[in-house]
Each structure stands twice: as C-alpha cells, then as structure tokens.
Write a protein that holds these residues in place. Structure first.
Motif: not given
Length: 184
Positions: A18-19, A35-37, A95-100, A139-145
């Motif tokens: 998804r875009f 993000d972490a994997s 800073v705005v920190f954003e993670g999923d 928080h941001a959904p994965r598609e925004l991260n």
C-alpha cells in the motif's frame, strides 16, 4: 571499498503493498522513525532508524545488527533507545519519534515499573530524551513506518551496522522520494 550507496548495503525494498502516506513533522521539528526486526532462528535483531525534516528531506539513517535472543517488545524498546541516541548524536533538539510498536509507545508515554528488560530500555529512552527541547513519541501503523522497517530488515539480512549522514541508502531512496512527493 564499498560506498554507502552500494546495493550491498541494503536489501531491496520492492514496492510497498500500500502506498505509504508518511506525514512530515511540524515545521522546525525532525521526525525520527524507528523499527526493530527479529530473527529468532539466528537469535539476532535488526534496528532501522531514519530522520527527515518537515519538508521530508533525508537527514540521516542508521542500521544496527545485534546478537540478542529477545521478545518483540524488548527489541522495539531497544530500537526506541537507539533512536533517542541517534537523535542526540545528530544534534537534533526538537524530535517527533514515530514507531509501529504501540505497546512500546504506550510504555514510553506512561511508563510502567522498570523491572523487565523492556522496562529498563524504556527508562533509558526517557532519560536520553530529557535533553531535547521538544520530544513526542507517537504510534504509526506499519505502512507508515516502511522506511525504518526496510532498514531493520536490512540490518538483519546483511548483519549490518552503518550510519548514513548525507547520502540516502539505495534501499530506501525510492521510498523517501515517494513519501516526499506525496507531501510537498
């Protein structure tokens, strides 16, 4: 010698399903996505971090690969800590920190007791971000991260620890351009 733009440094992102409609931070602020994997088979994690300004301009990125057998919450908490340290090393003040990872964002914004490994990392995130003039964890959904996710996967796939300060790594350059064009 391999340059930081070499395809050996990144796994290919491909096209997002998804875009992504990543949103830039307010004027004068920097957004740091993280993000972490986890690769449980090899007992390691990858961390991806990317910083952009209010115009969507690339300001830097970093990948970390660590031998660490852990759970997702702890991995994401550690990634948030690395994002805070990254921001300080670049001299960002607002800073705005954003993670999923919604639970980690919740832990940072309303800290629980710090008895677990994840709690200790959360405590460190709060400590490291105290020196910033403005800080927000959202928080941001994965598609925004997607960009940070690609960098985290790259860290695992290539066993890579690397910092990009000026040139955008090839594996995320198209994503950065798409997201920037979507928000002129």
């Amino acid at each position: 010698m391999i340059s930081d733009r070499s395809p050996l440094f990144c796994l290919e992102a491909g096209s997002p399903s998804r875009f992504s409609s990543w949103k830039p931070p307010p004027h004068g602020k920097v957004k740091v996505n993280w993000d972490a994997s986890i690769n449980p088979k090899e007992k390691c994690i990858g961390v991806g971090i990317v910083a952009r300004d209010s115009r969507g301009e690339f300001m830097g990125a970093q990948c970390y690969w660590l031998l660490l057998d852990t759970d997702p919450r702890t991995a994401e908490s550690l990634a948030a800590l690395y994002a805070a340290l990254f921001s300080k090393s670049f001299g960002f003040l607002e800073v705005v920190f954003e993670g999923d990872a919604s639970q980690v964002i919740s832990d940072i914004n309303s800290p629980p007791p710090h008895f677990s490994k994840a709690g200790q990392f959360t405590k460190s995130v709060l400590s490291e971000s105290k020196s910033l003039r403005f800080v927000s964890f959202v928080h941001a959904p994965r598609e925004l991260n997607v960009v940070a996710h690609v960098l985290a996967k790259t860290a695992i796939g290539r066993k890579l620890n690397f910092c990009w300060r000026e040139e955008v790594p090839d594996c995320i350059s198209n994503l950065i351009l798409m997201e920037k064009e979507f928000h002129p």
